[in-house]
Write a protein that holds these residues in place. Structure first.
Motif, PDB file in Angstrom:
ATOM      1  N   GLU A   1      -2.240   1.185  10.512  1.00  0.00           N
ATOM      2  CA  GLU A   1      -2.368   2.635  10.402  1.00  0.00           C
ATOM      3  C   GLU A   1      -1.774   3.305  11.635  1.00  0.00           C
TER       4      GLU A   1
ATOM      5  N   VAL B   1       0.866  -1.178   0.000  1.00  0.00           N
ATOM      6  CA  VAL B   1       0.000   0.000   0.000  1.00  0.00           C
ATOM      7  C   VAL B   1       0.902   1.226   0.000  1.00  0.00           C
TER       8      VAL B   1
ATOM      9  N   SER C   1     -12.033  -0.060  -0.677  1.00  0.00           N
ATOM     10  CA  SER C   1     -10.734  -0.303  -0.037  1.00  0.00           C
ATOM     11  C   SER C   1     -10.432   0.842   0.921  1.00  0.00           C
TER      12      SER C   1
ATOM     13  N   GLU D   1      -8.421   3.440   2.918  1.00  0.00           N
ATOM     14  CA  GLU D   1      -7.181   4.182   2.728  1.00  0.00           C
ATOM     15  C   GLU D   1      -6.764   4.802   4.049  1.00  0.00           C
TER      16      GLU D   1
END
Length: 860
Positions: free
Chosen positions: A143, A119, A454, A456
């Motif tokens: 994250e 990613v 998806s 982000e």
């Protein structure tokens, strides 16, 4: 209810049996597992879970209950207070959904699963690989970078615990960064041998931590003598029959064509059928209907970047409406419905399927997901994989190239299939004539497509300024620094017209570190390989002689490949290419392509060298400079060779944010079959791979470090002026270019053939690397370096474990054998290797371990 165990077929032919663990309260192993076959030199049999929801369609309630119940048992083991501090980590791709369900059973635990999909912009927080590498191995991409930093229990979830290697390696990695006192390993089945159980006990004692294991059932697999050879022969027999279309043997053609375990698509498309419900008429094609789910904004699609308890609450609240939209799209009395997830995307489709099942909107609901694992299919009630559908990978960026599979779907009598993918998977490849949707259509009355956006992650905060060493001038970072390229002789030993380097000059910065220290830091996740440089290897006289003899022997061969790739570019890409080589392996090739174009066509092609770093992408400031000075449509990225195709995919991912650039690399040699424009697909010795800077203009590999490279800077590199006496860069180019005239006629004929040929990448090299990674217990494709060039790099820059050499390989490997001897690295000759050689780096390097000769080696 099944009347025949789905392991009978394999058990009868190979003598494989499952031995119960002796717990009368546990489910029987034959209710949890079936058996199948795959092509694997280390283990031919495959344990196929019947409650995971991966290979075998199952009731979503049964799938969810298995994982949720394991989570409840972990919570009881830990107690409420410790459970509240726990983090759950699942393994991609098979256990991503299972790990989610375990986290649900723990109630308050955040969840993260490893991923094989890179990613852009998300910094990996470790993994089971070389730090910050590209896609397809396990990456950890939370994250919240502090998610794994706490001291509470870490719960690791996999579908089965067979040897324990993967889990032990993961714990060793994470414990080195974030030590904690308690780990809990969760699996549906624990099939370890007594020796493997003892190994875990000793490992925990050495770690100074407690490791518990929770499983639905325990047991062992009994394998008679000779089972591996018999299994390999059986797979070979059925693959051959399937390829021949042996209709006289239903078991051989396997309903959906048996399908070769190696992934042949041509024999795996029809669906002979099993199950009682009627399917569509043969040859019918169902239209694809898109379902608007109304997925809540900002809700993660799964645990790839972390899934918090608050996310779980939001999903629970939204599920009735989400399932209601699917039910409305299905209409009244939809019959038997399969909700089909997509590789790592297991949890969201599972919860949708369970909510649909609970609503009673369909007569029967089943759940399974597609997978990247090739398995032999045999249409027999006593075999676990009865049919398979084969289709190309369709997520962007793909989590590994090649074919994907849907098992036990064809012929199962589903009246409707709801395919659930995330936004990255809703690509042209999904909708292509050979894509998943088209493969499903002949085997069901209806195909519905539901797309989950998806997730982000939020951009990472900009780090605070870091002090810069006194040897580096502090620059004003506020204004973009769009400097002119560096050129020889001030930077590099190439002529100024040969190449312009879009780099900073770090020649006065101390960046080198001993190889062993770099390897230890890289594998421990504490450093990125681009933050330091290996000490430049200075070849012995014997090695220099090998280089010279290799150059003499292969110069004409290289010249032919240079001509072929250059002429193909001119014919297909653009008549006025701007060559942009990926520093530094691509730079000698770019120089040679430029010289070919000048010698044969009178073209004076611009040539620049830019930095690309695995896991961090291409130098975006260099791209901006190129776009400001040239038409992006004319930019042609050049590299030396492909191994697994890592940089090929890294570049494609990096260019998604830039318009106009063609992301496909052109290479001199493509042994991995990763690109369409190449000089050759043979894996042979390119002498420029034998050396480091002394064959690449005396320029180091590129450096990307936050204290040296600001937001508006080019990446950097060093110019080793002091090595001028050993430099052969210009000599290499001159020697190859001297053969241009003699190979011109052969190049013209070869290019004519190539332009008419199907050159689509097969990525066969990647499949071989994955197989080798598992066979040798590495479990990390990034520590498997295929091809002569990559193997040479391993020996020059890393701490190698062993070298695999194609049996009978000749002079192309003389320099590899010499380097291996000098470093005390064993060379193992093997059969069936698609590359001339492969270098292996042990996944757990420990500095200080030495061999009998006193040289550092890799060790666990």
């Amino acid at each position: 209810m099944d009347t025949v165990w789905s392991g009978t077929w394999v058990a009868d032919r190979l003598g494989v049996s499952l031995q119960e663990g002796g717990d009368p309260a546990a489910p029987r192993l034959d209710t949890l597992l079936g058996l199948a076959l795959r092509r694997n030199p280390k283990r031919a049999h495959l344990l196929v879970s019947r409650v995971l929801g991966k290979h075998v369609p199952q009731s979503p309630e049964a799938v969810y209950a298995a994982g949720y119940g394991l989570g409840e048992r972990v919570r009881a083991l830990l107690g409420d207070e410790a459970a509240a501090a726990a983090v759950v980590l699942g393994y991609a791709e098979t256990a991503t959904g299972l790990g989610h369900c375990v986290a649900d059973g723990l109630a308050l635990a955040p969840y993260l699963h490893s991923t094989r999909r890179p990613v852009p912009g998300v910094e990996p927080a470790g993994g089971f690989e070389e730090a910050h590498s590209h896609a397809t191995s396990h990456l950890l991409l939370p994250e919240d970078p502090e998610l794994l930093a706490g001291g509470g229990p870490l719960v690791l979830v996999d579908d089965e615990f067979s040897t324990g290697n993967t889990v032990l390696n993961t714990i060793a990695d994470l414990h080195a960064r974030h030590p904690r006192g308690h780990y809990v390993v969760v699996a549906l089945v624990d099939m370890r041998s007594p020796a493997d159980r003892d190994r875990l006990t000793a490992f925990a004692e050495g770690l100074g931590a407690r490791i518990d294991l929770v499983a639905l059932a325990r047991g062992t697999v009994s394998l008679p003598e000779g089972v591996l050879a018999k299994g390999q022969a059986l797979v070979e027999e059925y693959e051959t029959r399937a390829a021949a279309g042996d209709a006289d043997d239903p078991a051989a053609v396997a309903g959906s064509g048996a399908g070769a375990a190696s992934g042949s698509r041509s024999t795996a498309e029809s669906g002979a059928g099993f199950g009682s419900a009627a399917g569509p008429a043969a040859g019918s094609v169902a239209a694809v209907e898109r379902v608007a789910l109304g997925w809540p904004g900002g809700l993660p699609d799964g645990g790839r970047h972390g899934f918090a308890p608050a996310d779980r609450d939001r999903l629970e609240a939204a599920l009735p409406a989400l399932a209601g939209r699917v039910a409305a799209a299905l209409g009244p009395e939809p019959g038997r419905v399969l909700v089909l997830g997509n590789e790592e995307l297991m949890y969201a489709p599972l919860r949708l399927a369970r909510a649909l099942e609970e609503s009673g909107a369909a007569r029967e609901v089943r759940f399974s997901t597609t997978t990247r694992s090739p398995v032999l299919a045999v249409d027999d009630p006593g075999y676990a994989i009865r049919t398979r559908l084969v289709f190309p990978a369709h997520d962007d960026p793909a989590d590994g190239p090649g074919d994907r599979y849907a098992y036990n779907v064809a012929g199962a009598g589903f009246d409707a299939v709801v395919a659930v993918v995330d936004g990255a998977g809703d690509t042209a490849a999904l909708h292509a004539p050979d894509g998943l949707l088209a493969r499903l259509a002949p085997h069901t009355g209806r195909v519905l497509l539901a797309v989950v956006p998806s997730y982000e992650p939020a951009p990472a905060p900009v780090p605070a300024p870091v002090s810069v060493p006194a040897t580096v001038p502090v620059l004003d970072r506020q204004e973009p620094i769009m400097s002119e390229p560096l050129r020889g002789p001030a930077f590099s030993s190439y002529a100024p017209e040969d190449v312009g380097w879009l780099l900073q000059d770090f020649s006065d910065v101390e960046l080198e570190a001993p190889t062993e220290e770099r390897e230890e830091a890289i594998q421990a996740g504490g450093a990125h390989y681009a933050e330091s440089l290996p000490v430049e290897y200075q070849p012995s006289p014997a090695y220099q002689e090998l280089y010279q003899s290799a150059l003499t022997a292969s110069a004409a061969r290289i010249a032919r490949a240079v001509g072929t790739v250059t002429e193909t570019v001119l014919a297909e890409r653009t008549p006025s290419p701007v060559l942009v080589s990926l520093a530094r392996a691509g730079t000698p090739v770019g120089v040679l392509m430029r010289r070919w174009a000048r010698a044969r066509h009178g073209l004076d092609l611009p040539h620049y060298a830019v930095s690309i770093v695995r896991g961090r992408g291409i130098d975006t400031n260099a791209l901006r400079w190129l776009a400001a000075h040239h038409d992006p449509a004319d930019i042609v990225f050049v590299d030396g060779w492909t191994g697994k195709g890592a940089i090929t995919r890294e570049l494609a991912a990096a260019l998604t944010a830039f318009e106009g650039f063609d992301p496909e690399i052109v290479v001199l040699a493509d042994p991995g079959s990763c690109v369409t424009t190449y000089g050759t697909r043979e894996d042979f010795l390119i002498p420029s791979a034998c050396l480091n800077s002394t064959v690449s203009g005396l320029v180091s590999r590129t450096v990307l470090r936050s204290d040296l490279v600001g937001p508006a800077d080019f990446h950097g590199a060093k110019f080793y002026r002091e090595l001028a006496g050993a430099d052969v860069s210009v000599g290499f180019v001159d020697t190859v270019a001297a053969h241009f005239d003699e190979v011109a006629e052969a190049v013209d004929a070869e290019v004519k053939e190539l332009l008419a040929a199907d050159r689509a990448p097969t990525w066969e090299g990647w499949a071989a690397v994955e197989r080798i990674s598992e066979e040798y217990g590495i479990h990390d494709v990034n520590l498997v370096k295929p091809g002569v060039g990559e193997t040479t790099r391993v020996l020059l820059r890393r701490v190698p474990w062993k070298i695999l050499a194609q049996r009978g390989a000749g002079a192309d490997l003389d320099h590899v054998r010499l380097l291996a001897e000098q470093r005390g690295v064993p060379v193992e000759e093997v059969d069936g290797l698609p590359y001339t050689c492969v270098g292996l780096i042990h996944p757990r390097f420990t500095r200080g371990a030495t061999g009998a000769d006193g040289k550092a080696v890799a060790s666990k």
